[in-house]
Design a protein around this motif. Structure first.
Motif, mmCIF file in Angstrom:
data_model
loop_
_atom_site.group_PDB
_atom_site.id
_atom_site.type_symbol
_atom_site.label_atom_id
_atom_site.label_comp_id
_atom_site.label_asym_id
_atom_site.label_seq_id
_atom_site.Cartn_x
_atom_site.Cartn_y
_atom_site.Cartn_z
ATOM 1 N N ALA A 164 0.828 -1.205 0.000
ATOM 2 C CA ALA A 164 0.000 0.000 0.000
ATOM 3 C C ALA A 164 0.861 1.253 0.000
ATOM 4 O O ALA A 164 0.571 2.218 -0.707
ATOM 5 N N GLU A 165 1.940 1.235 0.782
ATOM 6 C CA GLU A 165 2.826 2.404 0.840
ATOM 7 C C GLU A 165 3.516 2.637 -0.497
ATOM 8 O O GLU A 165 3.697 3.779 -0.928
ATOM 9 N N ARG A 166 3.910 1.537 -1.176
ATOM 10 C CA ARG A 166 4.525 1.689 -2.499
ATOM 11 C C ARG A 166 3.530 2.285 -3.494
ATOM 12 O O ARG A 166 3.885 3.109 -4.330
ATOM 13 N N THR A 167 2.259 1.856 -3.365
ATOM 14 C CA THR A 167 1.225 2.390 -4.251
ATOM 15 C C THR A 167 1.049 3.888 -4.034
ATOM 16 O O THR A 167 0.946 4.668 -4.980
ATOM 17 N N ILE A 168 1.028 4.296 -2.753
ATOM 18 C CA ILE A 168 0.839 5.709 -2.428
ATOM 19 C C ILE A 168 2.022 6.546 -2.901
ATOM 20 O O ILE A 168 1.866 7.665 -3.388
ATOM 21 N N ARG A 169 3.256 5.985 -2.776
ATOM 22 C CA ARG A 169 4.459 6.745 -3.130
ATOM 23 C C ARG A 169 4.778 6.697 -4.621
ATOM 24 O O ARG A 169 5.713 7.338 -5.069
ATOM 25 N N ASN A 170 4.024 5.946 -5.389
ATOM 26 C CA ASN A 170 4.288 5.785 -6.805
ATOM 27 C C ASN A 170 4.281 7.144 -7.515
ATOM 28 O O ASN A 170 3.287 7.864 -7.493
ATOM 29 N N ASP A 171 5.406 7.493 -8.139
ATOM 30 C CA ASP A 171 5.536 8.804 -8.775
ATOM 31 C C ASP A 171 4.546 8.993 -9.911
ATOM 32 O O ASP A 171 4.004 10.084 -10.118
ATOM 33 N N TYR A 172 4.306 7.922 -10.677
ATOM 34 C CA TYR A 172 3.375 8.034 -11.795
ATOM 35 C C TYR A 172 1.984 8.386 -11.305
ATOM 36 O O TYR A 172 1.331 9.287 -11.840
ATOM 37 N N ARG A 173 1.519 7.680 -10.253
ATOM 38 C CA ARG A 173 0.183 7.961 -9.729
ATOM 39 C C ARG A 173 0.106 9.369 -9.157
ATOM 40 O O ARG A 173 -0.889 10.063 -9.310
ATOM 41 N N ARG A 174 1.178 9.793 -8.471
ATOM 42 C CA ARG A 174 1.174 11.139 -7.900
ATOM 43 C C ARG A 174 1.107 12.187 -9.010
ATOM 44 O O ARG A 174 0.361 13.170 -8.900
ATOM 45 N N ARG A 175 1.865 11.980 -10.077
ATOM 46 C CA ARG A 175 1.825 12.931 -11.196
ATOM 47 C C ARG A 175 0.447 12.943 -11.834
ATOM 48 O O ARG A 175 -0.064 13.994 -12.239
ATOM 49 N N TYR A 176 -0.177 11.783 -11.931
ATOM 50 C CA TYR A 176 -1.517 11.690 -12.519
ATOM 51 C C TYR A 176 -2.523 12.461 -11.661
ATOM 52 O O TYR A 176 -3.376 13.187 -12.181
ATOM 53 N N ILE A 177 -2.411 12.303 -10.333
ATOM 54 C CA ILE A 177 -3.310 13.026 -9.419
ATOM 55 C C ILE A 177 -3.091 14.532 -9.545
ATOM 56 O O ILE A 177 -4.038 15.318 -9.625
ATOM 57 N N GLU A 178 -1.805 14.947 -9.571
ATOM 58 C CA GLU A 178 -1.503 16.372 -9.673
ATOM 59 C C GLU A 178 -2.003 16.935 -11.001
ATOM 60 O O GLU A 178 -2.507 18.056 -11.055
#
Length: 253
Positions: free
Chosen positions: A47-61
């Protein structure tokens, strides 16, 4: 969730089919190759790896920036200048994706918002957010949120002993509906199916009255229509001026 039995149930259910456990984790747990606590730790790390995933964070931003752009096109957002309450903050947080947020006032000017899971990224990258009232107002405005205007109280429901009552047609506002008033007891009214009981605003808009299907038996049900209700074992209210004027005019004829 730290109980071994609960962990085994979760790993064998929703978690086993989701992104929190690699393929075969349930099999290893079932065979005793890993303990429930080791499986739990693996799910936490996934779960922590999923949250820290740069691709997902960029997608959210990117999504948030897109929403901000579209919000600008909609025009300015009104900043809430009135009193701020924990209930308002909870409603704001829920609308923006927070999971069961709880807000409280610390010292009259500072409010804390908490959730059992991380708050939405555009609010805070944490499970808690503490801001002053003005900072909360700024955040709500920047997020495009306007505190809903307080709804006016509904007109009172009156129990009127008259021959008929009038209301605007629900779908054709230029038409007027007339409801004959039928007397019945509270017990008789309560026996009518809930979906067939309700209220209608009066023609003048100053009060509401109870309605139900007209219990006439001399015509088929579909022809009987609806009626207003006067409860014989409830207090009768004085006639409003708008109704009294009609009653007086009819009595004078």
């Amino acid at each position: 969730m730290t109980d071994d039995a609960a962990i085994e149930k979760a790993i064998g259910g929703a978690i086993a089919t989701g992104p929190l456990a690699h393929y075969g984790l349930w099999g290893k747990l079932d065979k005793g190759e890993v303990t429930p606590q080791e499986a739990r730790q693996h799910a936490i790390e996934s779960a922590e790896r999923t949250i820290r995933n740069d691709y997902r964070r960029r997608y959210i931003e990117h999504t948030l920036n897109r929403l901000s752009y579209e919000r600008e096109l909609l025009g300015p957002v009104r900043r809430h200048e009135g009193e701020l309450t924990p209930v308002m903050l909870q409603a704001f947080a829920r609308e923006h994706g927070a999971h069961k947020p709880e807000a409280r006032n610390i010292d009259g000017e500072t409010f804390v918002l908490e959730s059992t899971v991380a708050l939405p990224l555009h609010l805070a990258n944490d499970t808690m957010l503490e801001l002053t009232a003005d900072e909360w107002r700024d955040l709500m405005q920047s997020a495009g949120y306007e505190v809903p205007a307080k709804k006016d109280a509904s007109p009172p429901i009156l129990n009127l002993k008259v021959k008929e009552l009038k209301a605007r047609h629900r779908y054709h506002r230029d038409q007027v509906e007339t409801f004959p008033v039928v007397e019945m007891t509270k017990a008789e009214y309560s026996k009518i199916h809930a979906e067939q009981r309700g209220t209608r605003p009066s023609l003048c808009g100053e009060f509401r009255f109870k309605i139900c299907p007209n219990p006439r038996t001399d015509v088929p049900r579909y022809m009987a229509g609806w009626c207003a209700v006067f409860l014989t074992d409830s207090k009768a209210h004085p006639l409003p001026d708008s109704v009294a004027a009609i009653e007086n005019a009819e009595a004078a004829e």
